[in-house]
Design a protein around this motif. Structure first.
Motif, PDB file in Angstrom:
ATOM      1  N   LEU A 125      43.909 -57.629   7.469  1.00 39.41           N
ATOM      2  CA  LEU A 125      43.187 -58.607   6.656  1.00 39.41           C
ATOM      3  C   LEU A 125      43.709 -58.677   5.220  1.00 39.41           C
ATOM      4  CD1 LEU A 125      39.596 -57.867   7.926  1.00 39.41           C
ATOM      5  CD2 LEU A 125      40.710 -60.106   8.009  1.00 39.41           C
ATOM      6  N   GLY A 126      44.507 -57.691   4.818  1.00 38.52           N
ATOM      7  CA  GLY A 126      45.023 -57.655   3.451  1.00 38.52           C
ATOM      8  C   GLY A 126      44.093 -56.963   2.474  1.00 38.52           C
ATOM      9  N   PHE A 127      43.090 -56.262   2.983  1.00 37.60           N
ATOM     10  CA  PHE A 127      42.182 -55.509   2.122  1.00 37.60           C
ATOM     11  C   PHE A 127      42.889 -54.300   1.521  1.00 37.60           C
ATOM     12  CE2 PHE A 127      38.215 -56.999   4.607  1.00 37.60           C
ATOM     13  CZ  PHE A 127      37.883 -57.915   3.636  1.00 37.60           C
ATOM     14  N   THR A 128      42.297 -53.728   0.487  1.00 36.34           N
ATOM     15  CA  THR A 128      42.864 -52.525  -0.139  1.00 36.34           C
ATOM     16  C   THR A 128      42.349 -51.243   0.500  1.00 36.34           C
ATOM     17  OG1 THR A 128      41.130 -52.493  -1.815  1.00 36.34           O
ATOM     18  CG2 THR A 128      43.192 -53.650  -2.368  1.00 36.34           C
ATOM     19  N   GLY A 129      41.274 -51.330   1.274  1.00 34.30           N
ATOM     20  CA  GLY A 129      40.729 -50.150   1.922  1.00 34.30           C
ATOM     21  C   GLY A 129      39.742 -50.523   3.007  1.00 34.30           C
ATOM     22  N   ARG A 130      39.447 -49.566   3.854  1.00 30.08           N
ATOM     23  CA  ARG A 130      38.540 -49.784   4.978  1.00 30.08           C
ATOM     24  C   ARG A 130      37.127 -50.113   4.506  1.00 30.08           C
ATOM     25  NH1 ARG A 130      35.555 -46.438   9.200  1.00 30.08           N
ATOM     26  NH2 ARG A 130      35.823 -47.655  11.097  1.00 30.08           N
ATOM     27  N   ASP A 131      36.735 -49.642   3.335  1.00 31.14           N
ATOM     28  CA  ASP A 131      35.388 -49.901   2.838  1.00 31.14           C
ATOM     29  C   ASP A 131      35.112 -51.403   2.689  1.00 31.14           C
ATOM     30  OD1 ASP A 131      37.320 -49.779   0.735  1.00 31.14           O
ATOM     31  OD2 ASP A 131      35.719 -49.611  -0.739  1.00 31.14           O
TER      32      ASP A 131
END
Length: 190
Positions: A125-131
């Motif tokens: 998804l291009g997020f910076t972390g799983r949170d």
């Protein structure tokens, strides 16, 4: 792939998107920062999402206009890849959406499109972390988020839900706790 070297540019893109004053329902939509993170990640070369995030150009333009008015984004030209089970995964998500806001429909298509990637879903998804992905699941699909009691990796969890709906059981063990692949499904993703 995401990494520390990508964060400064990505962080600037993210901040720029959120600096645009959204109006109406978009201004207080909890998906706004999550969508900003996805858009910034895609533009910065993270994840597997195509330039339109899997929404089509008209819906992508509508997302930008509503949530980040006046902002233009130089997108990475990533080709879309077909996912044979797209409709089934999309239906799973639609069946579990919170039903509180229209942006959930965009999230359904973006999340389903990202399932084609080969990394962890938060990375695809291009997020910076799983949170961020966990927050996206809690906001948009609270019943699915609550069902992930063992903190299973999200893509594996979604596919497990999809497979159980379809009557497909691939794990040879009677429960995850005794399966030889337990460590691949549960535990840290970083």
């Amino acid at each position: 792939m995401n990494g520390p070297d990508r964060l400064p540019t990505r962080a600037m893109l993210f901040a720029g998107l959120l600096a645009a004053p959204a109006v109406g329902a978009a201004a207080c939509d909890p998906n706004r920062p999550l969508l900003a993170s996805i858009v910034a990640g895609q533009a910065d070369g993270a994840g597997c999402l195509p330039a339109d995030l899997g929404l089509g150009e008209a819906r992508y333009a509508s997302l930008l206009a509503g949530f980040f008015p006046g902002q233009t984004v130089d997108r990475r030209n990533t080709p879309a890849v077909d996912l044979p089970e797209f409709e089934e995964l999309q239906r799973l998500l639609l069946d579990h959406r919170a039903g509180l806001r229209e942006s959930e429909l965009w999230v359904v298509d973006i999340l389903t499109t990202a399932c084609v990637g080969m990394d962890h879903l938060w990375q695809d998804l291009g997020f910076t972390g799983r949170d961020e992905l966990t927050r996206l699941m809690q906001v948009n699909f609270p019943t699915l988020a609550a069902a992930n009691t063992g903190d299973m990796k999200w893509k594996k969890f979604l596919y497990r839900q999809f497979c159980s709906r379809e009557g497909i059981y691939v794990c040879p063990a009677p429960s995850c706790g005794v399966c030889k692949d337990y460590a691949k499904c549960f535990g840290p993703e970083n």
